[in-house]
Scaffold this active site. Structure first.
Site, PDB file in Angstrom:
ATOM      1  N   HIS A   1      -0.619  19.279  -2.944  1.00 34.29           N
ATOM      2  CA  HIS A   1       0.526  18.900  -3.775  1.00 34.29           C
ATOM      3  C   HIS A   1       0.268  17.607  -4.546  1.00 34.29           C
ATOM      4  CE1 HIS A   1       4.741  17.675  -4.641  1.00 34.29           C
ATOM      5  NE2 HIS A   1       4.992  18.973  -4.625  1.00 34.29           N
TER       6      HIS A   1
ATOM      7  N   SER B   1       8.882  19.414  -8.765  1.00 40.11           N
ATOM      8  CA  SER B   1       7.729  18.578  -8.406  1.00 40.11           C
ATOM      9  C   SER B   1       6.714  18.534  -9.531  1.00 40.11           C
ATOM     10  CB  SER B   1       7.037  19.124  -7.153  1.00 40.11           C
ATOM     11  OG  SER B   1       7.629  18.668  -5.977  1.00 40.11           O
TER      12      SER B   1
ATOM     13  N   ASP C   1       2.918  10.820  -2.861  1.00 40.65           N
ATOM     14  CA  ASP C   1       2.782  12.258  -2.618  1.00 40.65           C
ATOM     15  C   ASP C   1       1.888  12.509  -1.405  1.00 40.65           C
ATOM     16  OD1 ASP C   1       2.538  15.208  -3.227  1.00 40.65           O
ATOM     17  OD2 ASP C   1       3.512  14.570  -5.075  1.00 40.65           O
TER      18      ASP C   1
END
Length: 764
Positions: free
Chosen positions: A221, A540, A150
């Site tokens: 994220h 996600s 990520d």
């Protein structure tokens, strides 16, 4: 992100690949290519493929660079891959690339392309607690290592505290790499690995300067997804007062290893491959992937994630991957390789609201995440119709303006922001508006036509209409939940439609988790706001939920294969919501969702720990599937080092789902019959002396037969096989017909359920 040969080169031990960037004289930016080489072609004079690659680079270097061959090769070379694939990355001119194609052992080449990221209370909603749920001692996911590919990690977050953590497993071979504002000392017994990869990015953007060249996350994220999967308890978590409480990951005692590949400037296949390659070598047990290729180019042998994860699966690593955010159309799903768990996204039983109270006391509730303070004093309500004039809005900006849906809502919001209105009400018949605009930069209510008419009628009936706003309202236990959200990509998977995808539904909408405190989360007016926690939506967020649950199953059953873990998660899923009704699809007028929307159903961690029966599969089973899909032996070698002659081939993978395509040629009549037979083998992972009886539900208009209808297991780990047969006409009553097969044991403890579906939908 381009996928072509990228995937191909990815896993092979029988195929060598390497990624190459070349910049033609007419192009300023180089392209990255994946080149597949036959590893058996390496001359005996070389001790390793790495040295062979360097020699090859030296031999094909342009003549003008020959004088500085050593430095030239070093500058060209990006990565050497040894676990997900055999190959390397390099930057080449066009003439060098052409020379390389003539090299002995060369197989194929494809270009490297960018990937897309698929962007608290959820643990309680899933039944995880320390009293009766899956978090019962000794299983909090201890000793399991989850690798996250990520955007990096914010190590100071409370979610990465190692309080209560066990020692780092002795099998772990990874490390924490230092870099900009990141020291190896930031790692601990929770965060046991942190690496970063951007050579592919820099190859495509050679003039780029990366300000945070380290595993540190300035995007947010990666911090969000990793804390969902395995974050430690973080008390006092909230998003400006919304969703306040303690945030926990799914497996709060599992270890985390972060592999940073997502950058502000892009995400490249070559970097993702390097990360997966290293994760395999480091010794992760679970991989969580919340990124993928575009739908347009999603072909298995051209998908680097599919090829690399095949290598991971062969080594016993479980992979959870996001299905994508391109729903609700059919065939929009990515990451659908049958050896990974493909995760769709749904809602949970929590809502975030604001309240508009009219002067007559009537209250209208609307979804909102507005974080600012707002006076509870009443303000005048003024109808401005379509809110098309910024100048007119400025003249009444100290009121609550009311806009009707004649213009585009986005234009109306922009006009209101430009006029700096104090507050607004937007009325629309678009059902998803409130979710899209929950983070408005000023106090606003997005409401439907019915509530909107209530507001309009009140204004018309009063000479001094007024209203007031309240925000930061969190409601728990809302019904129905879960629902599959509109953005969640739908199956079938274009590259492998014979395996029903997605596999599972997990929480993905407005999930609270840790965040990078230097990454803006919203604005109030023109002022950016920052937070240690954020609420995000997307598949996600769903994938790390499933990865964390897989860690719990892995801890309980360390010897189970990735396929067995996947089966346990799928066959124990819930197909009903908290109203005990079928899970709904919000994009289809809240009609029951089909397996193409939710797979086997909503993930249930507690039941997954003890599924009763599992559908197992080996790498050889997947190779039989690839053979039946007409993959040549050369292409199959892109996935596996094992040789395979395709003497045995079958589209009927031992998977815990069933899908049949009743393809209508346009000339079919109600008399034209269609039938399909499936064979499955289940393994008894319960106690000895178990007997299961088959029950079929649904499948309107299609006859379903199961033979034998009863399975008896004398021993634990004993295997039994059965056949399921579908019979019907090519002219189905609907495009999608679905039901389920459940195997229930005589004592009533286990219900091992698999979705069945028949469809006439096509990809054209």
């Amino acid at each position: 992100m381009p996928q072509s040969s990228t995937m191909n080169f990815l896993h092979t031990l029988s195929t060598v690949l390497f990624i190459v960037s070349f910049h033609p004289f007419t192009r300023a930016k180089p392209d990255t290519y994946i080149i597949h080489m036959d590893p058996s072609a390496m001359p005996k004079a070389f001790s390793s493929h790495h040295s062979w690659y360097f020699s090859m680079l030296s031999s094909i270097s342009d003549a003008s660079e020959a004088a500085s061959a050593s430095s030239t090769v070093t500058s060209k070379h990006l990565y050497t891959y040894t676990h997900s694939i055999n190959g390397f990355s390099a930057t080449l001119t066009l003439s060098e690339l052409e020379s390389l194609k003539k090299s002995f052992g060369y197989l194929s080449v494809t270009r490297d392309r960018p990937l897309t990221v698929h962007t608290t209370h959820t643990s309680q909603f899933l039944g995880l607690n320390s009293v009766s749920g899956a978090w019962t001692a000794p299983n909090y996911g201890e000793d399991v290592i989850i690798g996250i590919v990520d955007s990096g990690i914010w190590p100071e977050s409370e979610s990465y505290s190692d309080e209560g953590m066990a020692q780092v497993p002795t099998r772990w071979k990874g490390k924490c790499e230092s870099g900009t504002n990141f020291s190896s000392s930031f790692c601990n017994k929770k965060l046991i690995g942190a690496r970063f990869y951007n050579k592919g990015l820099l190859s495509s953007h050679p003039k780029l300067t990366i300000p945070m060249n380290s595993p540190r996350d300035i995007n947010g994220h990666g911090t969000h997804t990793s804390s969902i999967a395995a974050g430690n308890s973080a008390k006092g978590a909230s998003y400006f007062g919304y969703a306040s409480g303690t945030a926990n990951g799914m497996a709060p005692r599992a270890h985390i290893a972060m592999y940073k590949v997502v950058w502000r400037y892009g995400t490249y296949t070559s970097d993702v491959l390097a990360a997966i390659d290293q994760a395999i070598q480091d010794g992760v047990d679970i991989l969580s992937l919340s990124l993928g290729l575009s739908v347009d180019n999603n072909v298995l042998d051209d998908d680097p994630i599919a090829v690399a994860t095949f290598a991971a699966m062969e080594k016993g690593i479980f992979i959870a991957a996001s299905a994508g955010n391109d729903g609700p159309l059919y065939w929009s799903l990515v990451n659908g390789a049958p050896w990974m768990l493909t995760v769709a996204a749904g809602s949970i039983d929590r809502e975030f609201d604001g309240i508009l109270t009219l002067g007559n006391g009537v209250q209208i509730t609307f979804e909102s995440l507005y974080p600012g303070n707002f006076s509870r004093n009443q303000m005048p309500l003024v109808v401005m119709d379509e809110c098309a004039s910024v100048e007119e809005l400025r003249q009444v900006r100290n009121n609550i303006i009311v806009c009707k849906d004649h213009l585009s809502i986005s234009d109306q919001v922009e006009n209101a922001e430009s006029a700096m209105v104090s507050a607004a009400v937007f009325i629309s018949n678009y059902s998803y508006l409130s979710e899209l605009y929950t983070r408005s930069s000023f106090p606003a209510a997005f409401i439907g036509l019915d509530d909107g008419q209530t507001v309009i009628d009140y204004i018309k009936q009063n000479s001094d209409p007024r209203g007031r706003f309240q925000f930061r309202k969190t409601s728990i236990g809302t019904k129905p939940a879960p629902k599959v959200d509109a953005y969640s990509s739908r199956g079938p998977f274009l590259s492998c439609p014979n395996v029903l995808k997605p596999d599972i539904l997990a929480p993905g909408s407005l999930v609270l988790a840790s965040w990078s405190p230097v990454s803006e989360v919203t604005k109030v007016g023109s002022h950016p706001l920052f937070s240690k926690f954020n609420l995000l939506s997307g598949t996600s967020m769903a994938a790390p939920h499933a990865a964390g649950v897989a860690a719990l199953v892995k801890k309980a059953h360390p010897d189970w294969s990735p396929a067995a873990i996947r089966s346990a998660i799928m066959t124990t899923a819930n197909s009903f919501d908290n109203n005990l009704s079928p899970i709904k699809d919000v994009s289809n007028f809240n009609q029951p969702a089909s397996p193409l929307d939710i797979g086997a159903g909503h993930i249930n961690p507690l039941k997954a720990l003890d599924p009763g029966l599992v559908y197992d599969a080996t790498p050889q089973d997947y190779m039989k599937l690839l053979c039946a899909m007409n993959y040549t032996s050369k292409k199959i070698r892109m996935f596996t080092k094992l040789s395979h002659d395709c003497m045995n081939r079958s589209l009927d993978l031992n998977y815990p789902t069933f899908i049949a395509f009743f393809n209508d040629d346009g000339l079919s009549t109600s008399a034209d019959k269609f039938e399909q037979e499936f064979q499955r083998t289940v393994t008894n992972v319960g106690k000895e002396g178990m007997a299961y009886t088959a029950k079929v539900t649904g499948m309107d208009g299609i006859k379903v037969m199961v033979e034998p209808p009863k399975l008896v297991f004398k021993q634990k780990y004993e295997k039994q096989s059965y056949k399921l047969r579908l019979e019907g006409t090519k002219l189905l009553k609907k495009d999608v017909i679905f039901g389920a097969l459940s195997w229930r044991d005589d004592a009533g403890k286990y219900m091992v359920t698999s979705p069945i579906m028949a469809t006439t939908i096509t990809s054209q």
